[in-house]
Scaffold this motif. Sequence first.
Motif, PDB file in Angstrom:
ATOM      1  N   ALA A 112      58.523  -8.943  13.181  1.00  0.00           N
ATOM      2  CA  ALA A 112      59.206  -7.653  13.022  1.00  0.00           C
ATOM      3  C   ALA A 112      58.564  -6.598  13.917  1.00  0.00           C
ATOM      4  N   ALA A 113      57.228  -6.602  13.959  1.00  0.00           N
ATOM      5  CA  ALA A 113      56.524  -5.615  14.785  1.00  0.00           C
ATOM      6  C   ALA A 113      56.823  -5.839  16.262  1.00  0.00           C
ATOM      7  N   GLU A 114      56.825  -7.106  16.674  1.00  0.00           N
ATOM      8  CA  GLU A 114      57.091  -7.416  18.082  1.00  0.00           C
ATOM      9  C   GLU A 114      58.535  -7.065  18.448  1.00  0.00           C
ATOM     10  N   ALA A 115      59.451  -7.367  17.539  1.00  0.00           N
ATOM     11  CA  ALA A 115      60.864  -7.046  17.795  1.00  0.00           C
ATOM     12  C   ALA A 115      61.047  -5.536  17.928  1.00  0.00           C
ATOM     13  N   ALA A 116      60.355  -4.774  17.056  1.00  0.00           N
ATOM     14  CA  ALA A 116      60.464  -3.305  17.122  1.00  0.00           C
ATOM     15  C   ALA A 116      59.889  -2.790  18.435  1.00  0.00           C
ATOM     16  N   ARG A 117      58.781  -3.399  18.851  1.00  0.00           N
ATOM     17  CA  ARG A 117      58.156  -2.978  20.111  1.00  0.00           C
ATOM     18  C   ARG A 117      59.083  -3.249  21.296  1.00  0.00           C
ATOM     19  N   LEU A 118      59.671  -4.455  21.308  1.00  0.00           N
ATOM     20  CA  LEU A 118      60.583  -4.803  22.407  1.00  0.00           C
ATOM     21  C   LEU A 118      61.815  -3.901  22.402  1.00  0.00           C
TER      22      LEU A 118
ATOM     23  N   LYS B 210      57.829 -23.353   8.708  1.00  0.00           N
ATOM     24  CA  LYS B 210      58.458 -22.109   8.246  1.00  0.00           C
ATOM     25  C   LYS B 210      57.588 -20.920   8.617  1.00  0.00           C
ATOM     26  N   LEU B 211      58.212 -19.759   8.615  1.00  0.00           N
ATOM     27  CA  LEU B 211      57.498 -18.528   8.946  1.00  0.00           C
ATOM     28  C   LEU B 211      56.611 -18.127   7.763  1.00  0.00           C
ATOM     29  N   SER B 212      55.396 -17.703   8.041  1.00  0.00           N
ATOM     30  CA  SER B 212      54.537 -17.175   6.974  1.00  0.00           C
ATOM     31  C   SER B 212      54.820 -15.680   6.796  1.00  0.00           C
ATOM     32  N   GLU B 213      54.217 -15.098   5.774  1.00  0.00           N
ATOM     33  CA  GLU B 213      54.421 -13.644   5.567  1.00  0.00           C
ATOM     34  C   GLU B 213      53.884 -12.860   6.759  1.00  0.00           C
ATOM     35  N   GLU B 214      52.711 -13.292   7.226  1.00  0.00           N
ATOM     36  CA  GLU B 214      52.123 -12.614   8.378  1.00  0.00           C
ATOM     37  C   GLU B 214      53.001 -12.804   9.615  1.00  0.00           C
ATOM     38  N   GLY B 215      53.594 -14.011   9.716  1.00  0.00           N
ATOM     39  CA  GLY B 215      54.489 -14.276  10.838  1.00  0.00           C
ATOM     40  C   GLY B 215      55.705 -13.360  10.811  1.00  0.00           C
ATOM     41  N   GLU B 216      56.248 -13.154   9.603  1.00  0.00           N
ATOM     42  CA  GLU B 216      57.391 -12.242   9.477  1.00  0.00           C
ATOM     43  C   GLU B 216      57.020 -10.839   9.927  1.00  0.00           C
ATOM     44  N   GLN B 217      55.849 -10.401   9.488  1.00  0.00           N
ATOM     45  CA  GLN B 217      55.409  -9.036   9.839  1.00  0.00           C
ATOM     46  C   GLN B 217      55.205  -8.905  11.349  1.00  0.00           C
ATOM     47  N   GLN B 218      54.562  -9.920  11.933  1.00  0.00           N
ATOM     48  CA  GLN B 218      54.289  -9.835  13.376  1.00  0.00           C
ATOM     49  C   GLN B 218      55.576  -9.928  14.191  1.00  0.00           C
TER      50      GLN B 218
ATOM     51  N   MET C 273      52.730 -10.905  22.706  1.00  0.00           N
ATOM     52  CA  MET C 273      53.219 -12.220  22.279  1.00  0.00           C
ATOM     53  C   MET C 273      54.045 -12.833  23.415  1.00  0.00           C
ATOM     54  N   GLN C 274      53.774 -14.102  23.719  1.00  0.00           N
ATOM     55  CA  GLN C 274      54.508 -14.755  24.795  1.00  0.00           C
ATOM     56  C   GLN C 274      55.936 -15.084  24.348  1.00  0.00           C
ATOM     57  N   GLU C 275      56.813 -15.163  25.344  1.00  0.00           N
ATOM     58  CA  GLU C 275      58.227 -15.345  25.012  1.00  0.00           C
ATOM     59  C   GLU C 275      58.499 -16.620  24.202  1.00  0.00           C
ATOM     60  N   PRO C 276      57.916 -17.783  24.573  1.00  0.00           N
ATOM     61  CA  PRO C 276      58.180 -18.971  23.754  1.00  0.00           C
ATOM     62  C   PRO C 276      57.765 -18.782  22.292  1.00  0.00           C
ATOM     63  N   SER C 277      56.616 -18.140  22.081  1.00  0.00           N
ATOM     64  CA  SER C 277      56.164 -17.900  20.708  1.00  0.00           C
ATOM     65  C   SER C 277      57.148 -16.992  19.975  1.00  0.00           C
ATOM     66  N   PHE C 278      57.583 -15.942  20.675  1.00  0.00           N
ATOM     67  CA  PHE C 278      58.539 -15.010  20.064  1.00  0.00           C
ATOM     68  C   PHE C 278      59.831 -15.748  19.694  1.00  0.00           C
ATOM     69  N   LEU C 279      60.292 -16.589  20.584  1.00  0.00           N
ATOM     70  CA  LEU C 279      61.558 -17.298  20.318  1.00  0.00           C
ATOM     71  C   LEU C 279      61.396 -18.334  19.200  1.00  0.00           C
TER      72      LEU C 279
END
Lengths: 105, 343
Positions: free
Chosen positions: A81-87, A71-79, A1-7
């Motif tokens: 969270a997964a990206e944050a855990a990876r980082l 707003k964040l979707s459910e899938e967005g929340e999951q992704q 995931m690119q940084e702007p998308s993550f932010l």
Amino acid sequence: MQEPSFLILTALAAGMQHGYGIITDVARISEGRVRLRAGTLYAALDRLRADELIEVDHEEVVDGRLRRYYKLSEEGEQQLAAEAARLQANATAAITRLKAARGLA
Amino acid sequence: MNRPEELARHYRQLLALYPRAYRHDHEEEMLAVLLDSARPGQEFPRAVESLDLIWGALRMRLRLGQVYHGNIGSDALAAFSLLAPLLLAGPVLATLLLHLVHGPSAPDPYFREHFPIISETYYARIATARGLKLAMAGQLAVAIAVVLRMRRLALAVITVILTLWIIDAGYGFRSLDTFDVFFLTCYGLEATALIASPGPRRGLQLLSWRSGAVLAAAAAALTGTWTLTMRLAYGGAFTSSGDAEVNALALLALVILAVGVFLLSHLGRYVVVLFAGMLCPYVLYLGWVVGVVPVPTPTEALTIQYVPPVLALCAIVAIALHRNRRFPDHPDGTTAIKGTRPT
């Protein structure tokens, strides 16, 4: 995931926001390091909508200007969270190795 | 003209670089963000803002890595990019599996009795034509890629196959047989849809159970019509009474499906047009059987061959139009988006 998308996802994790709100929030989250422009923001928002990570909540007109709230979707929340855990895992590994290397030196 | 109005005018000039459909949906929203971001007293867009908007508009026009929602044509192509490979994968997979199980010399009566829906012509040719095998295997790979929502992988597969074909053409088709016009056309249409639309991911978003019912019917009609038109094109398979019965049953099934979908989906005239076109080859065939229609020439038959893919595209467009109509435009000129509550 690119940084702007993550932010952007991080900005929306706290609740729905409109375009300008996202820009200011991203600048705050990144401590001024990332300043999104309108063209970049809307390209990213379109991509995130296509990936079903965010969705439009509602829109309103304030002072004659259209504001569309995302707003964040459910899938967005999951992704997110997964990206944050990876980082976090990567950062932890880096810090651990740096500490070990300094300890050996 | 005061400063904010002057600044808004300049921003609008830059936003005019975006595609019209995109502007229709996002211009006011983007303008609001730009004006909110402007410094006090600012009269002109800053250079960095201008470059950002120009670059954004360019990317949106090229649609490279970009996705735009809300445009009917774009949505139609997105659905097509998902469904066209899937529609073609069925008969291709069946033909390849049959070939693996029974080998190149499957007995014709067995084939005709048990698998009348699959093109005998392709089945016979696949044993010798490496290019055809490559095209069919590629079609399966594209179908898998779009199901996995991997647009770039699907495009890469198509690019590789077309490149191999073109290279082989330069050597006089020594390795890959000759161009297969049907697959070449299909690959071309699929590549166009994949490039010019958000791709299969968006296509999946568009599908509902109603559109699924229409598309299942379209898939059945496409497969049946493909088989029939291939026979028409290459000839020699119309002498048995079994063919007439099979095609009469297919015709009946299509009519029943058309009526069912018409009643359930509220797609109205689109379904009528779609199925009327798909019935065309069957009607021609039955007309030939009873002696009303002359036997088609190979050219006429090949022309009919293109009817099903075109009609499948029409089905997608009809569905996209239908879905879009459920979210009509706002009074303020912006297009409503799924999930939006108009103010």
